[in-house]
Design a protein around this motif. Structure first.
Motif, PDB file in Angstrom:
ATOM      1  N   MET A 137       0.831  -1.216   0.000  1.00  0.00           N
ATOM      2  CA  MET A 137       0.000   0.000   0.000  1.00  0.00           C
ATOM      3  C   MET A 137       0.858   1.257   0.000  1.00  0.00           C
ATOM      4  O   MET A 137       0.585   2.212  -0.735  1.00  0.00           O
ATOM      5  N   LEU A 138       1.898   1.267   0.817  1.00  0.00           N
ATOM      6  CA  LEU A 138       2.757   2.450   0.907  1.00  0.00           C
ATOM      7  C   LEU A 138       3.548   2.657  -0.382  1.00  0.00           C
ATOM      8  O   LEU A 138       3.706   3.786  -0.847  1.00  0.00           O
ATOM      9  N   GLU A 139       4.055   1.549  -0.949  1.00  0.00           N
ATOM     10  CA  GLU A 139       4.763   1.652  -2.238  1.00  0.00           C
ATOM     11  C   GLU A 139       3.820   2.188  -3.309  1.00  0.00           C
ATOM     12  O   GLU A 139       4.197   3.048  -4.114  1.00  0.00           O
ATOM     13  N   MET A 140       2.587   1.681  -3.315  1.00  0.00           N
ATOM     14  CA  MET A 140       1.594   2.117  -4.303  1.00  0.00           C
ATOM     15  C   MET A 140       1.286   3.605  -4.142  1.00  0.00           C
ATOM     16  O   MET A 140       1.237   4.360  -5.126  1.00  0.00           O
ATOM     17  N   LEU A 141       1.105   4.050  -2.915  1.00  0.00           N
ATOM     18  CA  LEU A 141       0.745   5.446  -2.662  1.00  0.00           C
ATOM     19  C   LEU A 141       1.872   6.386  -3.084  1.00  0.00           C
ATOM     20  O   LEU A 141       1.623   7.406  -3.740  1.00  0.00           O
ATOM     21  N   SER A 149      -8.616   7.883  -0.585  1.00  0.00           N
ATOM     22  CA  SER A 149      -9.930   7.357  -0.989  1.00  0.00           C
ATOM     23  C   SER A 149      -9.801   6.566  -2.289  1.00  0.00           C
ATOM     24  O   SER A 149     -10.502   5.563  -2.490  1.00  0.00           O
ATOM     25  N   GLU A 150      -8.896   7.001  -3.175  1.00  0.00           N
ATOM     26  CA  GLU A 150      -8.668   6.292  -4.440  1.00  0.00           C
ATOM     27  C   GLU A 150      -7.944   4.967  -4.180  1.00  0.00           C
ATOM     28  O   GLU A 150      -8.247   3.950  -4.812  1.00  0.00           O
ATOM     29  N   LEU A 151      -6.999   4.989  -3.245  1.00  0.00           N
ATOM     30  CA  LEU A 151      -6.232   3.775  -2.934  1.00  0.00           C
ATOM     31  C   LEU A 151      -7.146   2.672  -2.409  1.00  0.00           C
ATOM     32  O   LEU A 151      -7.094   1.541  -2.885  1.00  0.00           O
ATOM     33  N   VAL A 152      -7.991   3.010  -1.420  1.00  0.00           N
ATOM     34  CA  VAL A 152      -8.833   1.973  -0.808  1.00  0.00           C
ATOM     35  C   VAL A 152      -9.980   1.551  -1.720  1.00  0.00           C
ATOM     36  O   VAL A 152     -10.615   0.524  -1.477  1.00  0.00           O
ATOM     37  N   SER A 153     -10.244   2.342  -2.777  1.00  0.00           N
ATOM     38  CA  SER A 153     -11.307   1.983  -3.740  1.00  0.00           C
ATOM     39  C   SER A 153     -10.777   1.152  -4.906  1.00  0.00           C
ATOM     40  O   SER A 153     -11.565   0.676  -5.733  1.00  0.00           O
ATOM     41  N   LEU A 154      -9.464   0.996  -5.001  1.00  0.00           N
ATOM     42  CA  LEU A 154      -8.892   0.234  -6.125  1.00  0.00           C
ATOM     43  C   LEU A 154      -9.421  -1.198  -6.144  1.00  0.00           C
ATOM     44  O   LEU A 154      -9.554  -1.839  -5.098  1.00  0.00           O
ATOM     45  N   THR A 205     -13.933 -10.729  -2.770  1.00  0.00           N
ATOM     46  CA  THR A 205     -14.142  -9.283  -2.870  1.00  0.00           C
ATOM     47  C   THR A 205     -13.321  -8.750  -4.045  1.00  0.00           C
ATOM     48  O   THR A 205     -12.256  -9.289  -4.345  1.00  0.00           O
ATOM     49  N   GLU A 206     -13.850  -7.724  -4.702  1.00  0.00           N
ATOM     50  CA  GLU A 206     -13.114  -7.173  -5.850  1.00  0.00           C
ATOM     51  C   GLU A 206     -12.112  -6.108  -5.439  1.00  0.00           C
ATOM     52  O   GLU A 206     -11.230  -5.741  -6.210  1.00  0.00           O
ATOM     53  N   GLU A 207     -12.248  -5.588  -4.189  1.00  0.00           N
ATOM     54  CA  GLU A 207     -11.300  -4.570  -3.724  1.00  0.00           C
ATOM     55  C   GLU A 207      -9.892  -5.154  -3.633  1.00  0.00           C
ATOM     56  O   GLU A 207      -9.701  -6.288  -3.214  1.00  0.00           O
ATOM     57  N   LEU A 208      -8.909  -4.339  -4.006  1.00  0.00           N
ATOM     58  CA  LEU A 208      -7.521  -4.809  -3.999  1.00  0.00           C
ATOM     59  C   LEU A 208      -7.004  -5.005  -2.581  1.00  0.00           C
ATOM     60  O   LEU A 208      -6.485  -6.068  -2.237  1.00  0.00           O
ATOM     61  N   PHE A 209      -7.142  -3.973  -1.750  1.00  0.00           N
ATOM     62  CA  PHE A 209      -6.575  -4.043  -0.400  1.00  0.00           C
ATOM     63  C   PHE A 209      -7.668  -4.361   0.626  1.00  0.00           C
ATOM     64  O   PHE A 209      -8.726  -3.722   0.624  1.00  0.00           O
ATOM     65  N   HIS A 213      -9.751  -8.824   8.539  1.00  0.00           N
ATOM     66  CA  HIS A 213     -10.958  -9.653   8.515  1.00  0.00           C
ATOM     67  C   HIS A 213     -11.309 -10.099   7.090  1.00  0.00           C
ATOM     68  O   HIS A 213     -12.289 -10.810   6.885  1.00  0.00           O
ATOM     69  N   GLY A 214     -10.533  -9.630   6.108  1.00  0.00           N
ATOM     70  CA  GLY A 214     -10.822  -9.972   4.726  1.00  0.00           C
ATOM     71  C   GLY A 214     -11.832  -9.059   4.067  1.00  0.00           C
ATOM     72  O   GLY A 214     -12.308  -9.329   2.963  1.00  0.00           O
ATOM     73  N   ASN A 215     -12.180  -7.957   4.755  1.00  0.00           N
ATOM     74  CA  ASN A 215     -13.120  -6.987   4.196  1.00  0.00           C
ATOM     75  C   ASN A 215     -12.356  -5.813   3.584  1.00  0.00           C
ATOM     76  O   ASN A 215     -11.169  -5.632   3.856  1.00  0.00           O
ATOM     77  N   SER A 216     -13.053  -5.008   2.779  1.00  0.00           N
ATOM     78  CA  SER A 216     -12.366  -3.862   2.162  1.00  0.00           C
ATOM     79  C   SER A 216     -11.869  -2.905   3.234  1.00  0.00           C
ATOM     80  O   SER A 216     -12.514  -2.717   4.273  1.00  0.00           O
ATOM     81  N   LEU A 217     -10.738  -2.297   2.979  1.00  0.00           N
ATOM     82  CA  LEU A 217     -10.081  -1.406   3.932  1.00  0.00           C
ATOM     83  C   LEU A 217     -10.727  -0.020   3.860  1.00  0.00           C
ATOM     84  O   LEU A 217     -11.028   0.479   2.784  1.00  0.00           O
TER      85      LEU A 217
END
Length: 296
Positions: A137-141, A149-154, A205-209, A213-217
């Motif tokens: 996540m940090l490398e991506m950001l 908001s864009e990162l967690v929606s990927l 789930t389709e969310e990347l990150f 718990h395995g839910n979207s961040l």
């Protein structure tokens, strides 16, 4: 009457403008506050009764409350758009916000990390699923300058690792394509292979990150992760997700990137928003000059 028009406007922002939930919440907060002021101070029952004088008194009221010029400018922008909507929809015969000057904002330079601090933040040690995810996540950001908001929606389908880019949908659902560096690609591939399957626990789930718990961040979840990582690696200065976005832009410009290209990657509608980073670069150049020039 006042509330009905507001709800119509919020519906317009959602359906026709396609604005994000957070942006719409901001408009709702601004305009309900404005409507309450008009109702409490002047007992206005119809938007057609609102005059330039009413808006000016609202601006003075905000100043008396100690609101910054940046906040007042944002509030004025919200109610301008709203009054334009009222005229267009024939809910009012005039726009009282015309010819009201926007308060000049104090342009604060964004806080950025040094290259050494970025290295500290990204060189996370550990091979457990959460550390691998955090590193990705940090490398991506930092590699893309995405908003949190864009990162967690990927979504996983937004990744195009073989081509070396990521697709994201920013403000107003505008799509943009951003290159992805080798180190970010490797970190994300590591996450997809070794961490995400473990965190999902057989969920789909389709969310990347995802969280533990395995839910979207959530945005708040990422914020907590960033603060904890910064503390653990010994970064003393206050840090937010936007600090990495600021650092991404500033470091690109310091290394000779074209301003228009940086504007495109950040998703700024107006290049003047991006130009603030050139001021940061110049400020840092002056610091280097003063520190190292023998006759500075």
């Amino acid at each position: 009457m006042l509330k009905h028009a507001l709800e119509d406007f919020f519906h317009y922002l959602t359906v026709e403008r396609g604005l994000s939930e957070n942006t719409i919440k901001s408009y709702q907060r601004d305009l309900r506050q404005y409507g309450n002021f008009l109702d409490d101070s002047f007992s206005i029952n119809d938007w057609d009764e609102v005059s330039r004088s009413h808006i000016m008194q609202y601006m003075y009221h905000l100043t008396d409350e100690g609101r910054s010029s940046a906040t007042i400018a944002r509030l004025l922008s919200s109610l301008r758009l709203f009054h334009q909507f009222l005229v267009r929809e024939k809910l009012s015969s005039h726009d009282p916000s015309l010819h009201i000057e926007t308060p000049k904002k104090e342009r604060k330079l964004p806080k950025v990390l040094s290259m050494a601090e970025v290295d500290k933040l990204l060189n996370l040690q550990g091979n457990d699923p959460l550390t691998i995810r955090n590193r990705a996540m940090l490398e991506m950001l930092y590699a893309t300058g995405l908003r949190v908001s864009e990162l967690v929606s990927l979504k996983v389908t937004d990744l195009h690792l073989t081509m070396g880019f990521v697709r994201c949908f920013g403000k107003g659902a505008k799509e943009r394509i951003i290159p992805l560096g080798d180190m970010a690609k490797e970190a994300v591939e590591d996450y997809l292979n070794r961490s995400r399957p473990s965190l999902l626990k057989k969920k789909q789930t389709e969310e990347l990150f995802v969280n533990h718990h395995g839910n979207s961040l959530s945005r708040q979840g990422f914020w907590k992760i960033l603060k904890a990582v910064a503390r653990d690696v010994g970064i003393q200065k206050p840090i937010t997700p936007h600090t990495l976005r600021h650092s991404f832009a500033t470091h690109l410009l310091e290394n000779g990137a074209d301003l228009r290209a940086v504007q495109e990657m950040l998703g700024h509608a107006d290049i003047s928003t991006t130009q603030v980073y050139t001021h940061v670069s110049k400020t840092r150049l002056k610091d280097v000059y003063r520190s190292y020039h023998p006759r500075a």
